[in-house]
Design a protein around this motif. Structure first.
Motif, PDB file in Angstrom:
ATOM      1  N   GLY A  44       0.872  -1.469  -0.034  1.00  0.00           N
ATOM      2  CA  GLY A  44      -0.142   0.189   0.339  1.00  0.00           C
ATOM      3  C   GLY A  44       0.714   1.346   0.164  1.00  0.00           C
ATOM      4  N   GLY A  45       2.103   1.380  -0.489  1.00  0.00           N
ATOM      5  CA  GLY A  45       3.063   2.344  -0.384  1.00  0.00           C
ATOM      6  C   GLY A  45       3.382   2.538   1.140  1.00  0.00           C
ATOM      7  N   ILE A  46       3.296   1.821   2.070  1.00  0.00           N
ATOM      8  CA  ILE A  46       3.718   2.337   3.054  1.00  0.00           C
ATOM      9  C   ILE A  46       5.448   2.437   3.877  1.00  0.00           C
ATOM     10  CG2 ILE A  46       3.582   1.753   5.966  1.00  0.00           C
ATOM     11  CD1 ILE A  46       0.905   0.435   5.195  1.00  0.00           C
ATOM     12  N   PRO A  47       5.635   3.759   4.587  1.00  0.00           N
ATOM     13  CA  PRO A  47       7.119   3.543   3.955  1.00  0.00           C
ATOM     14  C   PRO A  47       7.657   2.323   4.822  1.00  0.00           C
ATOM     15  CG  PRO A  47       6.018   5.717   4.342  1.00  0.00           C
ATOM     16  CD  PRO A  47       5.364   5.040   4.289  1.00  0.00           C
ATOM     17  N   GLU A  48       9.110   1.985   4.686  1.00  0.00           N
ATOM     18  CA  GLU A  48       9.596   0.681   5.048  1.00  0.00           C
ATOM     19  C   GLU A  48       9.547   0.977   6.672  1.00  0.00           C
ATOM     20  OE1 GLU A  48      13.663  -1.572   5.608  1.00  0.00           O
ATOM     21  OE2 GLU A  48      13.253  -0.699   3.858  1.00  0.00           O
ATOM     22  N   GLU A  49       9.679   2.419   7.320  1.00  0.00           N
ATOM     23  CA  GLU A  49       9.829   2.346   8.482  1.00  0.00           C
ATOM     24  C   GLU A  49       8.968   1.912   9.091  1.00  0.00           C
ATOM     25  OE1 GLU A  49      10.701   6.359   7.039  1.00  0.00           O
ATOM     26  OE2 GLU A  49      10.547   4.424   5.920  1.00  0.00           O
ATOM     27  N   GLU A  50       7.605   2.463   8.857  1.00  0.00           N
ATOM     28  CA  GLU A  50       6.362   2.523   9.348  1.00  0.00           C
ATOM     29  C   GLU A  50       5.878   0.511   9.194  1.00  0.00           C
ATOM     30  OE1 GLU A  50       3.551   5.320   8.364  1.00  0.00           O
ATOM     31  OE2 GLU A  50       5.159   7.394   8.807  1.00  0.00           O
ATOM     32  N   ARG A  51       6.480   0.085   8.421  1.00  0.00           N
ATOM     33  CA  ARG A  51       6.175  -1.129   8.457  1.00  0.00           C
ATOM     34  C   ARG A  51       6.003  -2.207   9.922  1.00  0.00           C
ATOM     35  NH1 ARG A  51       9.320  -2.952   3.071  1.00  0.00           N
ATOM     36  NH2 ARG A  51       8.298  -1.522   2.122  1.00  0.00           N
ATOM     37  N   LYS A  52       4.772  -2.962  10.384  1.00  0.00           N
ATOM     38  CA  LYS A  52       5.560  -3.610  11.644  1.00  0.00           C
ATOM     39  C   LYS A  52       5.491  -4.932  11.802  1.00  0.00           C
ATOM     40  CE  LYS A  52       4.355   0.982  13.801  1.00  0.00           C
ATOM     41  NZ  LYS A  52       5.574   1.109  14.267  1.00  0.00           N
ATOM     42  N   ALA A  53       5.437  -5.872  12.738  1.00  0.00           N
ATOM     43  CA  ALA A  53       5.418  -6.915  13.130  1.00  0.00           C
ATOM     44  C   ALA A  53       4.151  -7.132  13.814  1.00  0.00           C
ATOM     45  CB  ALA A  53       6.690  -7.256  13.893  1.00  0.00           C
ATOM     46  N   PHE A  54       3.285  -8.561  13.605  1.00  0.00           N
ATOM     47  CA  PHE A  54       1.776  -8.423  14.099  1.00  0.00           C
ATOM     48  C   PHE A  54       1.378  -9.615  15.126  1.00  0.00           C
ATOM     49  CE2 PHE A  54       1.206  -5.346  10.412  1.00  0.00           C
ATOM     50  CZ  PHE A  54      -0.303  -4.789  11.020  1.00  0.00           C
ATOM     51  N   LEU A  55       1.630  -9.979  15.926  1.00  0.00           N
ATOM     52  CA  LEU A  55       1.469 -10.948  16.724  1.00  0.00           C
ATOM     53  C   LEU A  55      -0.853 -10.952  17.239  1.00  0.00           C
ATOM     54  CD1 LEU A  55       2.728 -12.723  18.830  1.00  0.00           C
ATOM     55  CD2 LEU A  55       2.058 -11.200  20.673  1.00  0.00           C
ATOM     56  N   PHE A  56      -0.614 -11.758  15.932  1.00  0.00           N
ATOM     57  CA  PHE A  56      -2.142 -12.450  17.019  1.00  0.00           C
ATOM     58  C   PHE A  56      -2.333 -13.596  17.417  1.00  0.00           C
ATOM     59  CE2 PHE A  56      -1.248 -12.000  11.798  1.00  0.00           C
ATOM     60  CZ  PHE A  56      -2.072 -10.334  11.553  1.00  0.00           C
ATOM     61  N   GLU A  57      -2.971 -12.925  18.722  1.00  0.00           N
ATOM     62  CA  GLU A  57      -3.639 -13.666  19.456  1.00  0.00           C
ATOM     63  C   GLU A  57      -4.441 -14.847  20.217  1.00  0.00           C
ATOM     64  OE1 GLU A  57      -1.219 -10.431  22.454  1.00  0.00           O
ATOM     65  OE2 GLU A  57      -3.096 -10.598  22.526  1.00  0.00           O
ATOM     66  N   HIS A  58      -5.840 -13.878  19.299  1.00  0.00           N
ATOM     67  CA  HIS A  58      -6.474 -14.996  19.175  1.00  0.00           C
ATOM     68  C   HIS A  58      -6.867 -15.619  17.320  1.00  0.00           C
ATOM     69  CE1 HIS A  58     -10.755 -15.584  20.294  1.00  0.00           C
ATOM     70  NE2 HIS A  58     -10.735 -16.228  19.801  1.00  0.00           N
ATOM     71  N   VAL A  59      -6.377 -16.871  17.091  1.00  0.00           N
ATOM     72  CA  VAL A  59      -5.851 -17.168  15.935  1.00  0.00           C
ATOM     73  C   VAL A  59      -7.040 -18.644  15.799  1.00  0.00           C
ATOM     74  CG1 VAL A  59      -4.494 -18.247  14.196  1.00  0.00           C
ATOM     75  CG2 VAL A  59      -3.493 -16.525  15.621  1.00  0.00           C
ATOM     76  N   THR A  60      -7.988 -18.387  14.949  1.00  0.00           N
ATOM     77  CA  THR A  60      -8.992 -19.094  14.242  1.00  0.00           C
ATOM     78  C   THR A  60      -8.564 -20.033  12.805  1.00  0.00           C
ATOM     79  OG1 THR A  60     -10.599 -17.488  13.442  1.00  0.00           O
ATOM     80  CG2 THR A  60     -10.302 -18.403  15.352  1.00  0.00           C
ATOM     81  N   ASP A  61      -9.275 -20.985  11.890  1.00  0.00           N
ATOM     82  CA  ASP A  61      -9.516 -20.981  10.690  1.00  0.00           C
ATOM     83  C   ASP A  61     -10.867 -20.931   9.973  1.00  0.00           C
ATOM     84  OD1 ASP A  61     -10.355 -23.744  11.217  1.00  0.00           O
ATOM     85  OD2 ASP A  61      -8.565 -25.016  11.100  1.00  0.00           O
ATOM     86  N   SER A  62     -10.631 -21.762   9.079  1.00  0.00           N
ATOM     87  CA  SER A  62     -12.349 -21.437   8.568  1.00  0.00           C
ATOM     88  C   SER A  62     -13.665 -22.806   9.169  1.00  0.00           C
ATOM     89  CB  SER A  62     -12.524 -22.077   6.645  1.00  0.00           C
ATOM     90  OG  SER A  62     -11.037 -20.787   6.462  1.00  0.00           O
ATOM     91  N   LYS A  63     -12.924 -24.010   9.776  1.00  0.00           N
ATOM     92  CA  LYS A  63     -13.802 -24.322  10.249  1.00  0.00           C
ATOM     93  C   LYS A  63     -14.613 -23.727  11.893  1.00  0.00           C
ATOM     94  CE  LYS A  63     -12.479 -28.432   7.993  1.00  0.00           C
ATOM     95  NZ  LYS A  63     -11.517 -29.360   8.035  1.00  0.00           N
ATOM     96  N   GLY A  64     -13.795 -22.725  12.060  1.00  0.00           N
ATOM     97  CA  GLY A  64     -14.236 -22.075  13.234  1.00  0.00           C
ATOM     98  C   GLY A  64     -12.721 -22.861  14.558  1.00  0.00           C
TER      99      GLY A  64
END
Length: 334
Positions: A44-64
């Motif tokens: 999306g054109g976000i400058p490199e210094e603004e890119r983050k690591a994302f920690l997903f704490e509540h992970v599900t799948d397509s079966k719920g």
């Protein structure tokens, strides 16, 4: 940093402290949403210094299904400052650090136990429902294109049967069954694991392997570096860290694995058969079509009690897979 280097937990704490980590607590579907959400910051054109690591704490799948483990993406190389924190130096010192580490590898230290084996599932114990690979929140990298969830930040450990030297390389791993992973060793590049595979094939034996997910970041950085075949990547990782990497004997194969890893999948790679593997959205920005590749039959899964599953954003540049190589290759080219 009790051992002279950060494990993944300590690295994530440092990223959060420095403002490079976002925590996502709402439910996120690993099969349809997780990777595309992180990929937006590269598209999306976000400058490199603004890119983050994302920690997903509540992970599900397509079966719920709700997974016990969180998933982190972008924690190795969403930007060069994250990479430098993992390496333990300022950005402008990355090149010097690599040159010195390659010239002066630091032999690893073998210890008797490590947090990577706080939970151990062996042999037939893996056949019980929910105890095999399906217990791991492996994301789909490119929904609509990939044929399965893939482990993308895997450090594969194998040993040369002639010299005894271990090799560590980063290759994708396709989830095929509760006890089977496909793998693509990119044989045209002649990686160490392929050389080992050929030697075991000549002996008529399967190749013992250990798939390390969430090793200390320096181990991941060494696993993607181009190094001579007879160089132990973990010794180079130790030199990057300035302290020997602690290794522990695997539980079901004769290999040594990083004691502070989050998850280790042990098994045997058939040298007799190949299976269809792919398609997968690859680092060159195109879908790598189905081809015949080796596969791993799983003999053990070990992990930390509070394990974090790590994944990497691949596909077209800019991406995490391009930056993790770029910042390390450029100084060595020069």
């Amino acid at each position: 940093m009790a051992h002279g280097y950060h494990d993944l937990h300590e690295h994530l704490a440092l990223l959060e402290q420095e403002g490079h980590l976002r925590r996502i607590s709402r439910p996120i579907n690993k099969d349809t949403e997780l990777h595309p959400l992180v990929r937006w910051q590269f598209r999306g054109g976000i400058p490199e210094e603004e890119r983050k690591a994302f920690l997903f704490e509540h992970v599900t799948d397509s079966k719920g299904k709700r997974y016990a483990m969180p998933v982190v993406v972008g924690a190795l190389a969403a930007n060069r400052w994250i990479y430098a924190l993992g390496l333990g130096c300022p950005v402008e010192e990355i090149g010097r650090k690599w040159r010195e580490a390659v010239a002066n590898p630091l032999k690893p230290l073998t210890v008797s136990d490590g947090v990577c084996q706080e939970v151990v599932r062996l042999g037939e114990g893996l056949d019980r429902p929910g105890m095999g690979l399906e217990s791991l929140p492996i994301p789909v990298s490119t929904p609509g294109f990939d044929n399965a969830p893939y482990v993308t930040a895997a450090a594969w450990v194998t040993r040369d049967p002639d010299t005894g030297i271990q090799n560590v390389g980063c290759y994708r791993a396709q989830l095929k069954a509760p006890r089977r992973l496909g793998m693509n060793p990119s044989v045209d590049l002649m990686p160490g694991i392929y050389v080992h595979w050929k030697k075991y094939r000549e002996r008529g034996q399967p190749l013992p392997a250990a798939l390390v997910i969430g090793a200390p970041p320096v181990v991941n950085y060494a696993s993607v570096q181009k190094l001579p075949l007879d160089v132990d990547e973990i010794a180079v990782a130790g030199a990057l860290a300035g302290a020997p990497i602690r290794l522990v004997p695997a539980r079901s194969v004769d290999l040594l694995v990083p004691a502070e890893a989050e998850i280790v999948i042990e098994g045997l790679i058939s040298t007799e058969f190949l299976e269809p593997e792919g398609p997968f959205g690859e680092s060159h920005g195109h879908v790598n079509l189905q081809e015949y590749n080796p596969f791993l039959d799983v003999t053990a899964i070990t992990h930390r009690r509070d394990a974090v599953f790590i994944s990497i954003i691949s596909q077209v540049t800019p991406s995490e897979s391009s930056l993790i190589k770029k910042v390390a290759y450029e100084p060595l080219f020069l």
